[in-house]
Structure formats: C-alpha cells, structure tokens
Design a protein around this motif. Structure first.
Motif, mmCIF file in Angstrom:
data_model
loop_
_atom_site.group_PDB
_atom_site.id
_atom_site.type_symbol
_atom_site.label_atom_id
_atom_site.label_comp_id
_atom_site.label_asym_id
_atom_site.label_seq_id
_atom_site.Cartn_x
_atom_site.Cartn_y
_atom_site.Cartn_z
ATOM 1 N N ILE A 1 49.113 40.889 47.256
ATOM 2 C CA ILE A 1 48.119 41.930 47.059
ATOM 3 C C ILE A 1 47.121 41.845 48.201
ATOM 4 O O ILE A 1 46.862 40.785 48.747
ATOM 5 N N GLU A 2 46.575 42.980 48.574
ATOM 6 C CA GLU A 2 45.657 43.024 49.708
ATOM 7 C C GLU A 2 44.199 43.009 49.292
ATOM 8 O O GLU A 2 43.321 42.729 50.105
ATOM 9 N N ALA A 3 43.930 43.322 48.025
ATOM 10 C CA ALA A 3 42.553 43.337 47.532
ATOM 11 C C ALA A 3 42.568 43.005 46.040
ATOM 12 O O ALA A 3 43.631 42.890 45.412
ATOM 13 N N SER A 4 41.404 42.848 45.465
ATOM 14 C CA SER A 4 41.281 42.393 44.079
ATOM 15 C C SER A 4 41.789 43.436 43.090
ATOM 16 O O SER A 4 41.695 44.639 43.303
ATOM 17 N N GLY B 1 37.468 45.289 40.357
ATOM 18 C CA GLY B 1 38.309 45.101 41.531
ATOM 19 C C GLY B 1 38.464 46.379 42.331
ATOM 20 O O GLY B 1 38.047 47.461 41.907
ATOM 21 N N VAL B 2 39.092 46.263 43.483
ATOM 22 C CA VAL B 2 39.388 47.430 44.312
ATOM 23 C C VAL B 2 40.459 48.286 43.640
ATOM 24 O O VAL B 2 40.412 49.512 43.662
ATOM 25 N N ASN B 3 41.474 47.622 43.087
ATOM 26 C CA ASN B 3 42.515 48.255 42.269
ATOM 27 C C ASN B 3 43.321 49.313 43.024
ATOM 28 O O ASN B 3 43.540 50.427 42.535
ATOM 29 N N ALA B 4 43.770 48.948 44.221
ATOM 30 C CA ALA B 4 44.722 49.802 44.929
ATOM 31 C C ALA B 4 46.004 49.870 44.104
ATOM 32 O O ALA B 4 46.474 48.840 43.597
ATOM 33 N N ASP C 1 48.693 47.245 44.680
ATOM 34 C CA ASP C 1 48.315 45.911 44.211
ATOM 35 C C ASP C 1 48.384 45.815 42.697
ATOM 36 O O ASP C 1 48.831 44.807 42.138
ATOM 37 N N ARG D 1 40.000 39.396 36.577
ATOM 38 C CA ARG D 1 40.255 39.882 37.931
ATOM 39 C C ARG D 1 41.170 38.913 38.673
ATOM 40 O O ARG D 1 41.030 37.698 38.557
ATOM 41 N N ASP E 1 42.282 37.900 42.486
ATOM 42 C CA ASP E 1 41.879 38.025 43.887
ATOM 43 C C ASP E 1 42.979 37.504 44.812
ATOM 44 O O ASP E 1 43.684 36.550 44.472
ATOM 45 N N PRO E 2 43.124 38.109 46.002
ATOM 46 C CA PRO E 2 44.102 37.592 46.966
ATOM 47 C C PRO E 2 43.805 36.128 47.295
ATOM 48 O O PRO E 2 42.668 35.765 47.593
#
Length: 258
Positions: free
Chosen positions: A3-6, A11-14, A17, A65, A67-68
C-alpha cells in the motif's frame, strides 16, 4: 510497498490500497460475511481492521488504521496464506470489476498448473505485474488505436494491404504484426481459414495464453527469478514506460504470493 498510503480510520484510503487491506483481512480473519474487495472504505472495513489489531497484532489501543511499513501491515503479511485467490487477484488488479476477476481467476489457475514459467510465487508475481499494467487490470485485450500505424511494417511481417489493422495489438501483453500472429497461430493450433481469426486473441483465453507464450518466448521467467522488473519491462516495452506502475502491481502481487 503493498500500500502506498494509510488505510482505515482517518487514512488516505486510496481505492487500490483499500482493496489490498480488504483482501488481506478476508484471508486472515475469515469473517462469516467477507468484506467486498471493492476499494470502498466504510465502517465494516475499519471495524475489521480494529478487530485484527486487537486479536492478532496485540495493540493496546487499536486505531483502526493500517500504515505503510507499520506493524499492522507487517502482521497481515505474515499471516496471509500465500496463494492466488479471487480476492488476491482483485487486490492486485485495482481496476478490475468482479466480473473480470471471475473470468480470469480460473484461467490463471489453470495456466499456473500447466506452465513452469509462472509456477513459482515470484514468477507469477512478475507476470501479474506486467499483464496488469499492460491491460489496465485485465480490462483491455485490444489496442485502442486502429493499427494503421503498423501498415507496411516489414519488420512485423505486415506485407499485405490492411495488415496493420488486421494484426493490431491484441492480448494482455499485446501481440502485434502478421509475423508474430502467425507464429502464435501455429503454436495454439488456430484455424486461420476464417479471415477474422486474428480477433480471437481478444478473448480472455487467448489474451492470457498469447501473453504467456510471449513470456516464454522471451525467457522472462529467468528475469523474474532474478527479481529484475526493469529487465522484464524493457523486454516487453522496449524501454521503461510505466515502470512505477508496474512496480506497484508487483508489490501488491508479492504481498499475497511471497
């Protein structure tokens, strides 16, 4: 990283991811009602992250959450049964619809059983990374351009009028040109008496098979054994176009397979 973000609470929640975490949680937690691997964050996904942190990670204060590079992600990776599953395929291919995953998963499983070139976790990870990038997550099996740019290309064997369009790029890793098509037709025992036979390479079965044939013809399993994503990319692309995206596909595939 897988994953690239949280992902999760605040979180960013792309979506790409979130899919990874949803698939991983299903594999480890075995919920009675599995999470949909759809990339959409919601209370159910966040709640399962929290439960995982409490039950498996042992966090005193679960935060819901991931995290990467964090402890929750590392624990998830350590507990995932390493195998290609429909959920894992949906996570590796972040733009694939459930219908596409359902279509390609049994085909991939069958090919893994038949071909040593993708039989190891690392080889399969690299293959998935390349076909994922080239086909936009298994969505495209035919070049969007008309193929007229290939007209008269002797190096592709396009010696007859209309060959550029007729033998445009097809497959998950696109095969181009009369010469290459005819070589694959011999290998796959295709009936070439029908003038529309090149269009068969758009079907899921042939789109995957021709890509694996290309993989074997270029000896890319050896490069996969060396974890040489740049070498594989150059063999397919002629350069390094889309390398970062291919590496992202590869990281997701390795998360579930290695």
């Amino acid at each position: 990283m897988a994953i690239e973000a949280s992902v999760g609470q605040e979180g960013v929640n792309a979506p790409s991811d979130v899919r990874v975490i949803q698939a991983a949680l299903n594999a480890v937690m075995h919920p009675e009602i599995p999470l949909a691997v759809d990339g959409l964050i919601g209370p159910k996904t966040i709640g399962m992250i929290t439960s995982f942190q409490d039950d498996k990670v042992g966090l005193r204060r679960p935060d819901g959450r991931v995290d990467p590079g964090g402890r929750t992600l590392r624990t998830l990776h350590s507990l995932i049964p390493k195998a290609l599953t429909p959920d894992a395929l949906a996570a590796v291919m972040p733009s694939a619809s459930p219908r596409v995953v359902e279509k390609y998963f049994p085909l991939l499983n069958h090919q893994c059983d038949c071909h040593s070139a993708i039989s190891s976790p690392l080889r399969l990870s690299h293959f998935l990374a390349q076909i994922g990038h080239e086909s936009l997550s298994l969505q495209l099996t035919e070049e969007l351009a008309s193929g007229e740019a290939y007209e008269g290309r002797d190096d592709l064997g396009n010696t007859q009028p209309g060959d550029g369009v007729r033998f445009k790029g097809r497959g998950l890793i696109q095969l181009t040109g009369r010469y290459n098509y005819e070589r694959y037709a011999v290998f796959a025992d295709l009936d070439t008496s029908d003038e529309h036979w090149p269009e068969q390479l758009c079907s899921p079965e042939h789109a995957l098979a021709v890509s694996l044939w290309f993989w074997e013809q270029r000896g890319l399993a050896d490069k996969a054994d060396k974890d040489d994503v740049k070498g594989i990319t150059k063999a397919i692309n002629g350069g390094y176009n889309g390398l970062a995206d291919r590496e992202a596909y590869l990281a997701r595939a390795k998360f579930f397979l290695t």
